[in-house]
Design an enzyme around this catalytic site. Structure first.
Site, PDB file in Angstrom:
ATOM      1  N   PHE A   1      -1.324   6.443  -2.108  1.00  0.00           N
ATOM      2  CA  PHE A   1      -0.189   6.441  -3.030  1.00  0.00           C
ATOM      3  C   PHE A   1      -0.638   6.712  -4.464  1.00  0.00           C
ATOM      4  O   PHE A   1       0.106   7.286  -5.253  1.00  0.00           O
ATOM      5  CB  PHE A   1       0.543   5.098  -2.937  1.00  0.00           C
ATOM      6  CG  PHE A   1       1.867   5.075  -3.636  1.00  0.00           C
ATOM      7  CD1 PHE A   1       2.999   5.608  -3.022  1.00  0.00           C
ATOM      8  CD2 PHE A   1       2.002   4.535  -4.899  1.00  0.00           C
ATOM      9  CE1 PHE A   1       4.236   5.595  -3.664  1.00  0.00           C
ATOM     10  CE2 PHE A   1       3.230   4.513  -5.551  1.00  0.00           C
ATOM     11  CZ  PHE A   1       4.351   5.041  -4.928  1.00  0.00           C
ATOM     12  N   GLU A   2      -1.851   6.328  -4.803  1.00  0.00           N
ATOM     13  CA  GLU A   2      -2.377   6.487  -6.163  1.00  0.00           C
ATOM     14  C   GLU A   2      -3.034   7.846  -6.398  1.00  0.00           C
ATOM     15  O   GLU A   2      -3.442   8.162  -7.523  1.00  0.00           O
ATOM     16  CB  GLU A   2      -3.372   5.367  -6.481  1.00  0.00           C
ATOM     17  CG  GLU A   2      -2.740   3.996  -6.617  1.00  0.00           C
ATOM     18  CD  GLU A   2      -2.378   3.335  -5.290  1.00  0.00           C
ATOM     19  OE1 GLU A   2      -1.421   2.537  -5.273  1.00  0.00           O
ATOM     20  OE2 GLU A   2      -3.048   3.614  -4.264  1.00  0.00           O
TER      21      GLU A   2
ATOM     22  N   HIS B   1       6.312   1.610   5.990  1.00  0.00           N
ATOM     23  CA  HIS B   1       5.391   1.818   4.877  1.00  0.00           C
ATOM     24  C   HIS B   1       4.710   3.181   4.964  1.00  0.00           C
ATOM     25  O   HIS B   1       4.551   3.887   3.975  1.00  0.00           O
ATOM     26  CB  HIS B   1       4.354   0.680   4.871  1.00  0.00           C
ATOM     27  CG  HIS B   1       3.441   0.707   3.699  1.00  0.00           C
ATOM     28  ND1 HIS B   1       2.128   1.081   3.807  1.00  0.00           N
ATOM     29  CD2 HIS B   1       3.650   0.403   2.392  1.00  0.00           C
ATOM     30  CE1 HIS B   1       1.558   1.013   2.614  1.00  0.00           C
ATOM     31  NE2 HIS B   1       2.461   0.595   1.745  1.00  0.00           N
TER      32      HIS B   1
ATOM     33  N   PHE C   1      -8.655   3.026   0.566  1.00  0.00           N
ATOM     34  CA  PHE C   1      -8.005   2.434   1.730  1.00  0.00           C
ATOM     35  C   PHE C   1      -8.381   3.265   2.955  1.00  0.00           C
ATOM     36  O   PHE C   1      -8.366   4.481   2.911  1.00  0.00           O
ATOM     37  CB  PHE C   1      -6.489   2.400   1.537  1.00  0.00           C
ATOM     38  CG  PHE C   1      -5.794   1.448   2.460  1.00  0.00           C
ATOM     39  CD1 PHE C   1      -5.724   0.099   2.167  1.00  0.00           C
ATOM     40  CD2 PHE C   1      -5.222   1.902   3.635  1.00  0.00           C
ATOM     41  CE1 PHE C   1      -5.088  -0.787   3.016  1.00  0.00           C
ATOM     42  CE2 PHE C   1      -4.581   1.029   4.500  1.00  0.00           C
ATOM     43  CZ  PHE C   1      -4.507  -0.322   4.196  1.00  0.00           C
TER      44      PHE C   1
ATOM     45  N   PHE D   1      -4.169  19.070  -0.490  1.00  0.00           N
ATOM     46  CA  PHE D   1      -3.740  17.903   0.271  1.00  0.00           C
ATOM     47  C   PHE D   1      -4.693  17.689   1.445  1.00  0.00           C
ATOM     48  O   PHE D   1      -4.568  18.322   2.489  1.00  0.00           O
ATOM     49  CB  PHE D   1      -2.308  18.131   0.775  1.00  0.00           C
ATOM     50  CG  PHE D   1      -1.698  16.930   1.447  1.00  0.00           C
ATOM     51  CD1 PHE D   1      -1.223  15.872   0.701  1.00  0.00           C
ATOM     52  CD2 PHE D   1      -1.596  16.875   2.825  1.00  0.00           C
ATOM     53  CE1 PHE D   1      -0.629  14.772   1.316  1.00  0.00           C
ATOM     54  CE2 PHE D   1      -1.013  15.771   3.449  1.00  0.00           C
ATOM     55  CZ  PHE D   1      -0.535  14.725   2.696  1.00  0.00           C
TER      56      PHE D   1
ATOM     57  N   THR E   1       5.648  -0.780  10.413  1.00  0.00           N
ATOM     58  CA  THR E   1       6.748  -0.763   9.444  1.00  0.00           C
ATOM     59  C   THR E   1       6.930   0.649   8.898  1.00  0.00           C
ATOM     60  O   THR E   1       6.154   1.550   9.207  1.00  0.00           O
ATOM     61  CB  THR E   1       6.447  -1.725   8.266  1.00  0.00           C
ATOM     62  OG1 THR E   1       5.350  -1.182   7.514  1.00  0.00           O
ATOM     63  CG2 THR E   1       6.105  -3.120   8.758  1.00  0.00           C
TER      64      THR E   1
ATOM     65  N   ILE F   1      -2.329   5.700   8.182  1.00  0.00           N
ATOM     66  CA  ILE F   1      -2.171   5.502   9.628  1.00  0.00           C
ATOM     67  C   ILE F   1      -0.870   4.739   9.870  1.00  0.00           C
ATOM     68  O   ILE F   1      -0.617   3.708   9.248  1.00  0.00           O
ATOM     69  CB  ILE F   1      -3.379   4.732  10.212  1.00  0.00           C
ATOM     70  CG1 ILE F   1      -4.673   5.500   9.923  1.00  0.00           C
ATOM     71  CG2 ILE F   1      -3.190   4.495  11.712  1.00  0.00           C
ATOM     72  CD1 ILE F   1      -5.944   4.716  10.210  1.00  0.00           C
TER      73      ILE F   1
END
Length: 165
Positions: free
Chosen positions: A57-58, A88, A22, A113, A86, A82
């Site tokens: 997230f994965e 999210h 992503f 990270f 919302t 980014i």
């Protein structure tokens, strides 16, 4: 009083890089910066394994699996979240950070990270090599430093155990 500090000499072992697809324009640039930093610090590209995941997230589950494998001195995680309109962003960024920390603590393997959390696409592009350096390269340096630091600490613990301390 012993002082432990990692350095940037080429450590032994293989390194895993887990990258999120992503925002691929950003994460591909982060990966290029990561690879470049490793090579510049004596870690040949053939000592790097790359796993692609759908999004940030994965990252934690794959990072933990790679760390648990025993095949890697460190796992570098690269992604880009980014902020949108919302909440999210908050969930993904927070869960990715927490999950990666948990993977590192659970395995004893440094999990780095290298996830950009930015307000805009422009900020993400700038931090992936345009204007503000390349955070993927910085993640590779953090991995090298942490592997060398952990080796020092583990070596000291073995020496203490042998000395009966």
């Amino acid at each position: 009083m012993p002082t432990f500090e990692g350095d940037f000499s080429p450590p032994a072992g293989r390194f895993a890089v887990v990258a999120a697809r992503f925002n691929a324009m950003v994460t591909e640039a982060l990966l290029a910066g990561c690879r470049d930093a490793f090579v510049r610090h004596g870690v040949a590209d053939d000592r790097l394994d790359v796993a692609w995941v759908p999004g940030s997230f994965e990252l934690p589950i794959v990072a933990q699996a790679m760390a648990e494998s025993g095949n890697y001195a460190a796992v570098i995680c690269l992604g880009c979240v980014i902020r949108g309109e919302t909440g999210h962003y908050d969930h993904v960024a927070g869960q990715a950070a927490g999950g990666l920390m948990s993977a590192s603590l659970a395995t004893g393997v440094p999990v780095i990270f290298g996830v950009l959390t930015t307000e805009t696409v422009e900020q993400a592009l700038n931090r992936s090599g345009l204007k503000a350096g390349n955070k993927g390269g910085e993640a590779a340096l953090a991995a090298i430093e942490m592997v060398n630091l952990m080796a020092q600490i583990r070596s000291e613990a073995v020496a203490d155990a042998k000395a009966g301390g």
